[in-house]
Design a protein around this motif. Structure first.
Motif, PDB file in Angstrom:
ATOM      1  N   ASP A  45      -2.620   7.141 -22.473  1.00 15.84           N
ATOM      2  CA  ASP A  45      -1.665   6.497 -22.439  1.00 15.84           C
ATOM      3  C   ASP A  45      -1.921   4.864 -22.919  1.00 15.84           C
ATOM      4  N   ARG A  46      -2.083   4.277 -21.821  1.00 14.59           N
ATOM      5  CA  ARG A  46      -2.288   2.765 -22.052  1.00 14.59           C
ATOM      6  C   ARG A  46      -3.890   2.520 -22.741  1.00 14.59           C
ATOM      7  N   GLU A  47      -3.735   1.289 -23.526  1.00 12.05           N
ATOM      8  CA  GLU A  47      -5.268   1.020 -24.132  1.00 12.05           C
ATOM      9  C   GLU A  47      -5.784  -0.208 -23.462  1.00 12.05           C
ATOM     10  N   ILE A  48      -7.163  -0.243 -23.417  1.00 13.81           N
ATOM     11  CA  ILE A  48      -7.715  -1.483 -23.050  1.00 13.81           C
ATOM     12  C   ILE A  48      -8.005  -2.439 -23.982  1.00 13.81           C
ATOM     13  N   ASN A  49      -7.954  -3.676 -23.782  1.00 10.73           N
ATOM     14  CA  ASN A  49      -8.316  -4.900 -25.091  1.00 10.73           C
ATOM     15  C   ASN A  49      -9.880  -4.981 -25.113  1.00 10.73           C
ATOM     16  N   GLY A  85      -1.109   1.683  -8.652  1.00 11.10           N
ATOM     17  CA  GLY A  85       0.262   0.986  -8.377  1.00 11.10           C
ATOM     18  C   GLY A  85       0.213  -0.157  -9.372  1.00 11.10           C
ATOM     19  N   ASP A  86      -0.470  -0.085 -10.686  1.00  6.80           N
ATOM     20  CA  ASP A  86      -0.710  -1.378 -11.540  1.00  6.80           C
ATOM     21  C   ASP A  86      -1.440  -2.697 -10.870  1.00  6.80           C
ATOM     22  N   ASP A  87      -2.360  -2.164 -10.120  1.00  2.00           N
ATOM     23  CA  ASP A  87      -3.097  -3.224  -9.335  1.00  2.00           C
ATOM     24  C   ASP A  87      -4.510  -3.032  -9.728  1.00  2.00           C
ATOM     25  N   PRO A  88      -5.028  -4.023 -10.462  1.00  2.00           N
ATOM     26  CA  PRO A  88      -6.484  -3.855 -11.025  1.00  2.00           C
ATOM     27  C   PRO A  88      -7.345  -3.746  -9.762  1.00  2.00           C
ATOM     28  N   LYS A  89      -7.155  -4.459  -8.582  1.00  2.00           N
ATOM     29  CA  LYS A  89      -7.903  -4.450  -7.446  1.00  2.00           C
ATOM     30  C   LYS A  89      -8.098  -3.126  -6.748  1.00  2.00           C
ATOM     31  N   GLN A  90      -6.736  -2.549  -6.599  1.00  2.00           N
ATOM     32  CA  GLN A  90      -6.620  -1.054  -6.169  1.00  2.00           C
ATOM     33  C   GLN A  90      -7.603  -0.205  -7.151  1.00  2.00           C
ATOM     34  N   GLU A  91      -7.126  -0.316  -8.424  1.00  2.00           N
ATOM     35  CA  GLU A  91      -7.983   0.410  -9.467  1.00  2.00           C
ATOM     36  C   GLU A  91      -9.291   0.307  -9.276  1.00  2.00           C
ATOM     37  N   GLY A  92      -9.806  -0.717  -8.986  1.00  2.00           N
ATOM     38  CA  GLY A  92     -11.241  -0.896  -8.831  1.00  2.00           C
ATOM     39  C   GLY A  92     -11.972  -0.356  -7.563  1.00  2.00           C
ATOM     40  N   ASP A  93     -11.213  -0.513  -6.620  1.00  2.00           N
ATOM     41  CA  ASP A  93     -11.431   0.395  -5.300  1.00  2.00           C
ATOM     42  C   ASP A  93     -11.636   2.013  -5.498  1.00  2.00           C
ATOM     43  N   ILE A  94     -10.578   2.415  -6.222  1.00  2.00           N
ATOM     44  CA  ILE A  94     -10.592   4.074  -6.698  1.00  2.00           C
ATOM     45  C   ILE A  94     -12.042   4.175  -7.545  1.00  2.00           C
ATOM     46  N   ILE A  95     -12.177   3.366  -8.459  1.00  2.00           N
ATOM     47  CA  ILE A  95     -13.503   3.665  -9.155  1.00  2.00           C
ATOM     48  C   ILE A  95     -14.521   3.635  -8.546  1.00  2.00           C
ATOM     49  N   ASP A  96     -14.754   2.815  -7.424  1.00  2.00           N
ATOM     50  CA  ASP A  96     -15.799   2.617  -6.483  1.00  2.00           C
ATOM     51  C   ASP A  96     -16.020   3.908  -5.771  1.00  2.00           C
ATOM     52  N   ALA A 115      -7.683  -6.860 -17.514  1.00  2.00           N
ATOM     53  CA  ALA A 115      -8.378  -6.788 -16.302  1.00  2.00           C
ATOM     54  C   ALA A 115      -9.302  -5.503 -16.096  1.00  2.00           C
ATOM     55  N   SER A 116      -8.590  -4.422 -16.587  1.00  2.00           N
ATOM     56  CA  SER A 116      -9.295  -3.188 -16.245  1.00  2.00           C
ATOM     57  C   SER A 116     -10.690  -2.875 -16.839  1.00  2.00           C
ATOM     58  N   PRO A 117     -11.072  -3.377 -18.154  1.00  2.00           N
ATOM     59  CA  PRO A 117     -12.269  -3.270 -18.660  1.00  2.00           C
ATOM     60  C   PRO A 117     -13.359  -3.460 -17.678  1.00  2.00           C
ATOM     61  N   ASN A 118     -13.232  -4.533 -16.907  1.00  2.00           N
ATOM     62  CA  ASN A 118     -14.336  -4.709 -15.915  1.00  2.00           C
ATOM     63  C   ASN A 118     -14.516  -3.832 -15.071  1.00  2.00           C
ATOM     64  N   ASN A 119     -13.372  -3.267 -14.432  1.00  2.00           N
ATOM     65  CA  ASN A 119     -13.635  -2.000 -13.637  1.00  2.00           C
ATOM     66  C   ASN A 119     -14.134  -1.010 -14.384  1.00  2.00           C
ATOM     67  N   LEU A 120     -13.688  -0.518 -15.454  1.00  2.00           N
ATOM     68  CA  LEU A 120     -14.384   0.592 -16.255  1.00  2.00           C
ATOM     69  C   LEU A 120     -15.772   0.336 -16.447  1.00  2.00           C
ATOM     70  N   LYS A 121     -16.276  -0.828 -16.758  1.00  2.00           N
ATOM     71  CA  LYS A 121     -17.505  -1.040 -16.622  1.00  2.00           C
ATOM     72  C   LYS A 121     -18.489  -0.602 -15.714  1.00  2.00           C
ATOM     73  N   ARG A 122     -17.946  -0.930 -14.483  1.00  2.00           N
ATOM     74  CA  ARG A 122     -18.891  -0.488 -13.296  1.00  2.00           C
ATOM     75  C   ARG A 122     -18.925   1.053 -13.416  1.00  2.00           C
ATOM     76  N   ALA A 123     -18.093   1.713 -13.725  1.00  2.00           N
ATOM     77  CA  ALA A 123     -18.226   3.226 -13.844  1.00  2.00           C
ATOM     78  C   ALA A 123     -19.263   3.612 -14.930  1.00  2.00           C
ATOM     79  N   THR A 124     -19.222   3.065 -15.840  1.00  2.00           N
ATOM     80  CA  THR A 124     -20.061   3.466 -17.089  1.00  2.00           C
ATOM     81  C   THR A 124     -21.275   3.025 -16.693  1.00  2.00           C
ATOM     82  N   GLU A 125     -21.650   1.741 -16.242  1.00  2.00           N
ATOM     83  CA  GLU A 125     -22.956   1.448 -15.904  1.00  2.00           C
ATOM     84  C   GLU A 125     -23.681   2.187 -14.792  1.00  2.00           C
ATOM     85  N   ALA A 126     -22.698   2.946 -13.776  1.00  2.00           N
ATOM     86  CA  ALA A 126     -23.034   3.790 -12.933  1.00  2.00           C
ATOM     87  C   ALA A 126     -23.589   5.205 -13.722  1.00  2.00           C
TER      88      ALA A 126
END
Lengths: 236, 320
Positions: free
Chosen positions: B121-125, B72-83, B102-113
Motif C-alpha cells: 500500500d504505502r511506500e517508504i522514501n 495507529g499511524d504512529d512510528p514509535k508504536q510501529e517500532g515497538d511492534i517491529i521489536d 520515519a518508518s525506514p529506520n524501524n524497518l532497517k532494524r528488522a532487516t539488520e536482524a
C-alpha cells in the motif's frame, strides 16, 4: 618492577580488546553486505537533496531518446486499431508494451497520416477528431491536444523510463506531467488551431488502454504532429 | 593516567562490540520461525482490515502462522511492534507503514536482524531496505477521481475538498492528485478545503456547516470513502441530493451507495492484490533467497468506479 608488570597487563588487555573489537567489526560488515545484496544503496529522495528534476530530465531525453524511439518503434495506427478491434490480448501481444514491473496497463506507440475532421474544443481536454485513410469523412479516432492532457500515455509507452529509477509516485507523476507539457510545446503550439480542420497531419503518438477499456476508449496522445498539405516553406 | 583513560575508553567501546558478537551468535544459532508478522495502520477502517485479512489468508494458505498488529499511524508504536517481531524471530514482516520518512529506520532494524520486510500500500522514501514494495498508486488514483469529478461537474462550479489525516502521506498525495487535474479548469471554484481526518462523523459535521455557509455547492471531493459517506449523509440530511460526491478507496459501503445512486463515484485501490503479492513475494524470498523481481518498487494502479461497474467489486477484489 610493579610498574613494568602493570604495563604488560595493560598491553594484554589492550590486545584482547582489539581482538574483540575486530570480531565485532567483522560481524557488522557481514550485516551490511547482506542488506546491500538486494540492489541499490539506501537512497532517500526527499531528504538527501537529490530530488528528481522533471524538467531537466525531460530536456535530456525528449530529442535524444524519446522522439527517436517513437520514430523507430511506432506501428501504423490503422494496423494497431484493427488488431484491437479484433482481439485486445492478441493486439497487446503483437504491438503493445507491457511494463516489466507493476500492473501498468498496456501501451502502444503509433504513427500515421490523418485528416483533422473536426477540432472539438468544447472541453478543456480538446480533441482532434481524426479521419484515417481511406479518407471517408468519418471520425476514426480522437487525438488529445489540450490545454488539458489526460493520463500518462507518453511516460508509460517507452521502456527506458521505469518507476524505480525515478523515486516515488509523486515524482513519477510529475515526470508524466512534464512530458505532456513538453508535448504541447513541441507538437501542438506550433499549429494554427483556428484553421486546422480539414488539414492533413502526420503524427507519432502514444495510446494507453486503462483497465477494462476497449477500442472505443482509444485516445491518441501525440508526441509529434506535422501538417503535410501546407504550401512548401510554411512548416518546418 | 592517560593510559588508564585509554583503557577505559576501550572498555566502553568493547561493551557494544561484545553485544554485537553475542547478537550475531544468537542469530546464527536459532532456527528461523514460521511466523509472518502482518502490520497495518488501523483496525477500525475497513480498508485496512481488508488488507490485513487478505495478507493473513494468503499467508495461512501458504502454511505460515500469522501475527496481526496495528501501529495507529504512529512510528514509535510501529517500532515497538517491529521489536516484537525481531524478538520472536519472525520469518518475514508484511507492513503497511506508518510514515514514509520515519518508518525506514524501524524497518532497517528488522532487516539488520535478518528479517526480510515487504511493504504494501504505502511506500517508504527509501530503497534498498524493503525486499519489495507493492504500492498503491494513490497519485494516479487521485487524478482518475479528479478527472471523473470534473467531468460530472461539467468542468465548472463550486466545490469542497475534504482532506484526510495530515500525518498520513497519502492524504497529501491524494489532495495533490485532485488539484493536479482540477486546477487546470479555471471555472472550477473551491469554496472550502477542510480536513475531516479520514473520519465519517467529522466529515458529517464539517459538511453540515460548510453547506450552511455555502448553500450553492455543486460537488464534494473526498480523500477517502469514510469521509465520502459522512459527506453524503450530511447532504441527505440537508435535502440536497444533487450534489456530486466522489470518494477514494472502494469500500463496500460506498459501492452500495453508488449503486443506490447516492455517492457518484470512487477510486478502487488494489489493496487486496498488494497484500497478496507482498505475502507471495515474501514466501518466495524465504524459500529461494530472492523475490525474483527486477525492481523493488512495484506500483499498482487504481481503478475508477462508476455506477456501471460498482457491482463488479467486493472486499477490494474484482469479483466479475
Amino acid at each position: 618492577m610493579i610498574h613494568k608488570s602493570m604495563i604488560i597487563q595493560r598491553t594484554l588487555v589492550f590486545l584482547i580488546l582489539i581482538a574483540l573489537l575486530s570480531v565485532g567489526c567483522t560481524i557488522k560488515k557481514i550485516g551490511e553486505e547482506d542488506k546491500n545484496k538486494g540492489g541499490d544503496e539506501y537512497s532517500t529522495w526527499t531528504k538527501s537533496g537529490k530530488a528528481f528534476d522533471p524538467v531537466a530530465y525531460v530536456d535530456s531525453i525528449w530529442d535524444e531518446k524519446l522522439i527517436p524511439v517513437f520514430k523507430e518503434e511506432s506501428d501504423d495506427v490503422n494496423m494497431v486499431l484493427q488488431a484491437l478491434a479484433e482481439d485486445k490480448e492478441t493486439a497487446v501481444e503483437q504491438y503493445g508494451l507491457k511494463h516489466k514491473s507493476g500492473e501498468t496497463e498496456p501501451t502502444f506507440k503509433v504513427k500515421g497520416t490523418a485528416k483533422v475532421a473536426e477540432y472539438d474544443d468544447s472541453s478543456r481536454n480538446g480533441l482532434f477528431m481524426l479521419d484515417l485513410p481511406p479518407f471517408d469523412g468519418e471520425t476514426d479516432v480522437p487525438m488529445q491536444v489540450g490545454p488539458v492532457i489526460r493520463k500518462t500515455a507518453i511516460r508509460d509507452s517507452v521502456s527506458f523510463i521505469s518507476f524505480t529509477d525515478v523515486g516515488n509516485q509523486l515524482q513519477f507523476a510529475s515526470l508524466a506531467d512534464e512530458l505532456n507539457k513538453r508535448m504541447k510545446k513541441e507538437a501542438v503550439e506550433p499549429l494554427d488551431l483556428d484553421t486546422i480542420e480539414g488539414k492533413t497531419i502526420q503524427f507519432y503518438g502514444a495510446v494507453k488502454l486503462e483497465e477494462g477499456q476497449t477500442i472505443d476508449d482509444v485516445v491518441i496522445t501525440p508526441v509529434h504532429i506535422e501538417v503535410v498539405d501546407e504550401p512548401a516553406g510554411e512548416e518546418d | 593516567m592517560s593510559k588508564k583513560l585509554f583503557v577505559l575508553v576501550l572498555v566502553v567501546l568493547m561493551v557494544p562490540a561484545a553485544f554485537m558478537f553475542a547478537g550475531g551468535q544468537q542469530e546464527g544459532g536459532e532456527e528461523a520461525s514460521n511466523l509472518m508478522v502482518i502490520i497495518t495502520p488501523d483496525k477500525d477502517n475497513t480498508f485496512f482490515t481488508a488488507e490485513a485479512d487478505a495478507a493473513k489468508a494468503k499467508a495461512e494458505e501458504l502454511g505460515y502462522e500469522t501475527l496481526l498488529a496495528v501501529h495507529g499511524d504512529d512510528p514509535k508504536q510501529e517500532g515497538d511492534i517491529i521489536d516484537t517481531a525481531i524478538s520472536r524471530n519472525a520469518a518475514a514482516i508484511i507492513i503497511d507503514i506508518a510514515n514514509a520518512d520515519a518508518s525506514p529506520n524501524n524497518l532497517k532494524r528488522a532487516t539488520e536482524a535478518g528479517i526480510p520486510v515487504f511493504c504494501m500500500d504505502r511506500e517508504i522514501n527509501a530503497t534498498g531496505i524493503a525486499k519489495a514494495q507493492l504500492i498503491s498508486n494513490n497519485f494516479q488514483g487521485a487524478k482518475l477521481g479528479g478527472e471523473r469529478f470534473v467531468e460530472l461537474m461539467g468542468e465548472e462550479g463550486k466545490y469542497v475538498e475534504l482532506v484526510g489525516k495530515e500525518s498520513d502521506t497519502n492524504a497529501g498525495v491524494r489532495s495533490k492528485g485532485f488539484h493536479n487535474i482540477i486546477d487546470q479548469y479555471p471555472d472550477m471554484e473551491m469554496v472550502a478545503r477542510e480536513t475531516a481526518n479520514w473520519s465519517q462523523t467529522e466529515a458529517y459535521s464539517v459538511i453540515e456547516s460548510v453547506l450552511q455557509a455555502n448553500p450553492d455547492v455543486d460537488g464534494i471531493i473526498c480523500g477517502n470513502d469514510t469521509m465520502a459517506l459522512g459527506a453524503q449523509a450530511a447532504i441527505d440530511a440537508a435535502g440536497k441530493g444533487d450534489i456530486i460526491v466522489m470518494g477514494f478507496d472502494g469500500n463496500d459501503n460506498v459501492l452500495d451507495s453508488i449503486m443506490q445512486g447516492k455517492i457518484d463515484g470512487t477510486v478502487m485501490q488494489p489493496n487486496a492484490k498488494n497484500a497478496q503479492m507482498a505475502v507471495e513475494l515474501a514466501d518466495k524470498y524465504i524459500k529461494t533467497g530472492s523475490t525474483g523481481m527486477d525492481e523493488e518498487k512495484i506500483l499498482n494502479d487504481c481503478f475508477l468506479i462508476t455506477p456501471d461497474n460498482a457491482d463488479q467489486w467486493r472486499g477490494f477484489t474484482k469479483i466479475k
